[in-house]
Design a protein around this motif. Structure first.
Motif, PDB file in Angstrom:
ATOM      1  N   ILE A   1       0.913  -1.184   0.033  1.00 35.44           N
ATOM      2  CA  ILE A   1       0.174  -0.228   0.078  1.00 35.44           C
ATOM      3  C   ILE A   1       0.964   1.232   0.024  1.00 35.44           C
ATOM      4  O   ILE A   1       0.479   2.338  -0.835  1.00 35.44           O
ATOM      5  CB  ILE A   1      -1.006   0.003   1.322  1.00 35.44           C
ATOM      6  CG1 ILE A   1      -1.938  -1.116   1.123  1.00 35.44           C
ATOM      7  CG2 ILE A   1      -1.677   1.406   1.319  1.00 35.44           C
ATOM      8  CD1 ILE A   1      -2.651  -1.599   2.417  1.00 35.44           C
TER       9      ILE A   1
ATOM     10  N   ALA B   1       2.425   1.794  -3.359  1.00 35.61           N
ATOM     11  CA  ALA B   1       1.180   2.266  -4.363  1.00 35.61           C
ATOM     12  C   ALA B   1       1.067   3.881  -4.016  1.00 35.61           C
ATOM     13  O   ALA B   1       1.088   4.624  -5.247  1.00 35.61           O
ATOM     14  CB  ALA B   1      -0.047   1.598  -4.182  1.00 35.61           C
TER      15      ALA B   1
ATOM     16  N   ASP C   1      -7.604   1.683   1.862  1.00 37.58           N
ATOM     17  CA  ASP C   1      -6.512   1.597   1.110  1.00 37.58           C
ATOM     18  C   ASP C   1      -6.410   1.992  -0.394  1.00 37.58           C
ATOM     19  O   ASP C   1      -7.184   2.512  -0.659  1.00 37.58           O
ATOM     20  CB  ASP C   1      -6.094  -0.127   1.267  1.00 37.58           C
ATOM     21  CG  ASP C   1      -6.723  -1.077   0.193  1.00 37.58           C
ATOM     22  OD1 ASP C   1      -7.545  -0.197  -0.460  1.00 37.58           O
ATOM     23  OD2 ASP C   1      -6.628  -2.327   0.366  1.00 37.58           O
ATOM     24  N   ASP C   2      -5.414   1.808  -1.007  1.00 36.79           N
ATOM     25  CA  ASP C   2      -5.066   2.220  -2.272  1.00 36.79           C
ATOM     26  C   ASP C   2      -6.369   1.716  -3.398  1.00 36.79           C
ATOM     27  O   ASP C   2      -6.317   2.418  -4.538  1.00 36.79           O
ATOM     28  CB  ASP C   2      -3.850   2.069  -2.794  1.00 36.79           C
ATOM     29  CG  ASP C   2      -3.234   0.813  -2.962  1.00 36.79           C
ATOM     30  OD1 ASP C   2      -3.350  -0.041  -2.123  1.00 36.79           O
ATOM     31  OD2 ASP C   2      -3.025   0.268  -4.060  1.00 36.79           O
ATOM     32  N   GLN C   3      -6.659   0.399  -3.072  1.00 36.73           N
ATOM     33  CA  GLN C   3      -7.635  -0.226  -3.757  1.00 36.73           C
ATOM     34  C   GLN C   3      -9.178   0.120  -3.560  1.00 36.73           C
ATOM     35  O   GLN C   3      -9.907  -0.500  -3.852  1.00 36.73           O
ATOM     36  CB  GLN C   3      -7.249  -1.481  -3.895  1.00 36.73           C
ATOM     37  CG  GLN C   3      -5.833  -1.809  -4.548  1.00 36.73           C
ATOM     38  CD  GLN C   3      -5.460  -3.272  -4.537  1.00 36.73           C
ATOM     39  OE1 GLN C   3      -6.017  -4.339  -3.872  1.00 36.73           O
ATOM     40  NE2 GLN C   3      -4.660  -3.664  -5.240  1.00 36.73           N
TER      41      GLN C   3
ATOM     42  N   ARG D   1     -10.605  -0.288  -0.747  1.00 36.34           N
ATOM     43  CA  ARG D   1     -11.189  -1.233   0.260  1.00 36.34           C
ATOM     44  C   ARG D   1     -11.100  -0.869   1.676  1.00 36.34           C
ATOM     45  O   ARG D   1     -10.047  -0.365   1.948  1.00 36.34           O
ATOM     46  CB  ARG D   1     -10.359  -2.735   0.102  1.00 36.34           C
ATOM     47  CG  ARG D   1     -10.252  -3.074  -1.231  1.00 36.34           C
ATOM     48  CD  ARG D   1      -9.394  -4.346  -1.311  1.00 36.34           C
ATOM     49  NE  ARG D   1      -8.136  -4.249  -0.859  1.00 36.34           N
ATOM     50  CZ  ARG D   1      -6.979  -4.870  -0.998  1.00 36.34           C
ATOM     51  NH1 ARG D   1      -7.190  -6.091  -1.383  1.00 36.34           N
ATOM     52  NH2 ARG D   1      -5.645  -4.653  -0.630  1.00 36.34           N
TER      53      ARG D   1
ATOM     54  N   ALA E   1      -8.929   8.598  -2.797  1.00 33.77           N
ATOM     55  CA  ALA E   1      -9.335   6.937  -2.764  1.00 33.77           C
ATOM     56  C   ALA E   1     -10.348   7.163  -1.597  1.00 33.77           C
ATOM     57  O   ALA E   1     -11.364   6.183  -1.805  1.00 33.77           O
ATOM     58  CB  ALA E   1      -8.052   6.464  -2.131  1.00 33.77           C
TER      59      ALA E   1
ATOM     60  N   THR F   1     -14.065   5.635  -2.251  1.00 32.48           N
ATOM     61  CA  THR F   1     -14.487   4.548  -1.370  1.00 32.48           C
ATOM     62  C   THR F   1     -16.104   4.795  -0.544  1.00 32.48           C
ATOM     63  O   THR F   1     -16.920   4.031  -0.704  1.00 32.48           O
ATOM     64  CB  THR F   1     -13.623   4.297  -0.116  1.00 32.48           C
ATOM     65  OG1 THR F   1     -12.471   3.756  -1.066  1.00 32.48           O
ATOM     66  CG2 THR F   1     -14.075   2.867   0.609  1.00 32.48           C
TER      67      THR F   1
END
Length: 278
Positions: A125, A128, A175-177, A179, A254, A258
């Motif tokens: 993370i 990224a 996180d960066d995705q 989630r 991010a 989210t």
């Protein structure tokens, strides 16, 4: 939006061994009635099934599959429980018990799914985020989001937020995705984001040095600290501070995305657009 038709078609004449509701549904039907992709609905079903399966498999028992899909349908549509019960062949008290049972299991079992990343994942993370913003050691983005509730009968004023609505202030770290890696939903809407963070378990873990040089990125509602990066106050700032703020804003998108995906009207869980009893 009415209750999922797949529940209606199968609930009155149920025969437990033959029921495979998800297998008979298209990707469109699953997403429309649960707000989740087919793999997400299957994953949640497999996760919850052992905990909500009826103790006795009779023709009158509501199967785990029906319980989970009924609850997801309720979260998705935000409909009345009595209407759900009427549509799917269940009484309102039965529908209420099913939703409560599955919701309690979700809360109890959620730490197994929503958990702060281990050292290896923290490194991924951090790498990224650094590639995107040049901020080192960032392992999460934090923010608060308000979920409206019906005015409580006790300590009503503490639940009034800055918009004069009654709510719960939910602290979220992603996180960066996009989630969730941590969530705290135990504070009234009147609590400030910085107060919620200072009294959270994750703050204690940072204080004890559990995450080493790991840091979070927050907005101006949080205080700057060795493990929290926040923007500089608006006004006369140096070019370096201005560049810092721009890079911080770019990476903070991010958490905005989210939360936006989580609460997007008409696409995910309609119940989050309504007031509920805390």
């Amino acid at each position: 939006m009415s209750v999922p038709l797949f529940v209606l078609r199968n609930e009155r004449n149920r025969r437990y061994p033959q029921r495979k509701l998800l297998e008979s549904l298209s990707e469109f039907e699953i997403r429309k009635h649960t707000g989740l992709p087919w793999w997400g609905a299957r994953e949640i079903l497999g996760w919850l099934e052992p905990h909500v399966e009826p103790k006795q498999f009779t023709n009158h028992a509501v199967t785990a599959e029906s319980k989970v899909l009924t609850t997801l349908g309720f979260f998705r549509s935000g409909g009345f429980q009595w209407l759900m019960g009427s549509d799917c062949g269940l009484s309102q008290p039965t529908a209420s018990r099913i939703i409560e049972q599955v919701s309690r299991v979700l809360v109890t079992e959620s730490p197994k799914i929503v958990s702060f990343p281990d050292a290896a994942e923290q490194k991924r993370i951090s790498t990224a985020f650094h590639a995107k913003s040049r901020f080192p050691n960032i392992i999460g983005i934090i923010d608060g989001s308000h979920v409206n509730i019906i005015s409580p009968s006790q300590d009503e004023r503490s639940f009034v937020n800055r918009k004069q609505n009654h709510s719960i202030n939910v602290q979220i770290i992603c996180d960066d995705q996009f989630r969730f890696i941590d969530a705290v939903a135990s504070n009234p809407g009147g609590a400030h984001d910085s107060f919620v963070f200072r009294n959270s378990h994750i703050h204690h873990r940072f204080l004890t040095g559990e995450f080493g040089n790991g840091k979070l990125i927050g907005d101006s509602g949080y205080s700057r600290s060795p493990f929290m990066e926040v923007p500089y106050a608006r006004g006369i700032i140096t070019p370096f501070q201005n560049d810092y703020n721009k890079r911080l804003t770019s990476v903070r998108c991010a958490i905005e995305c989210t939360i936006g995906r989580w609460k997007r009207p008409g696409e995910n869980f309609a119940i989050l657009q309504q007031k509920f009893v805390a």
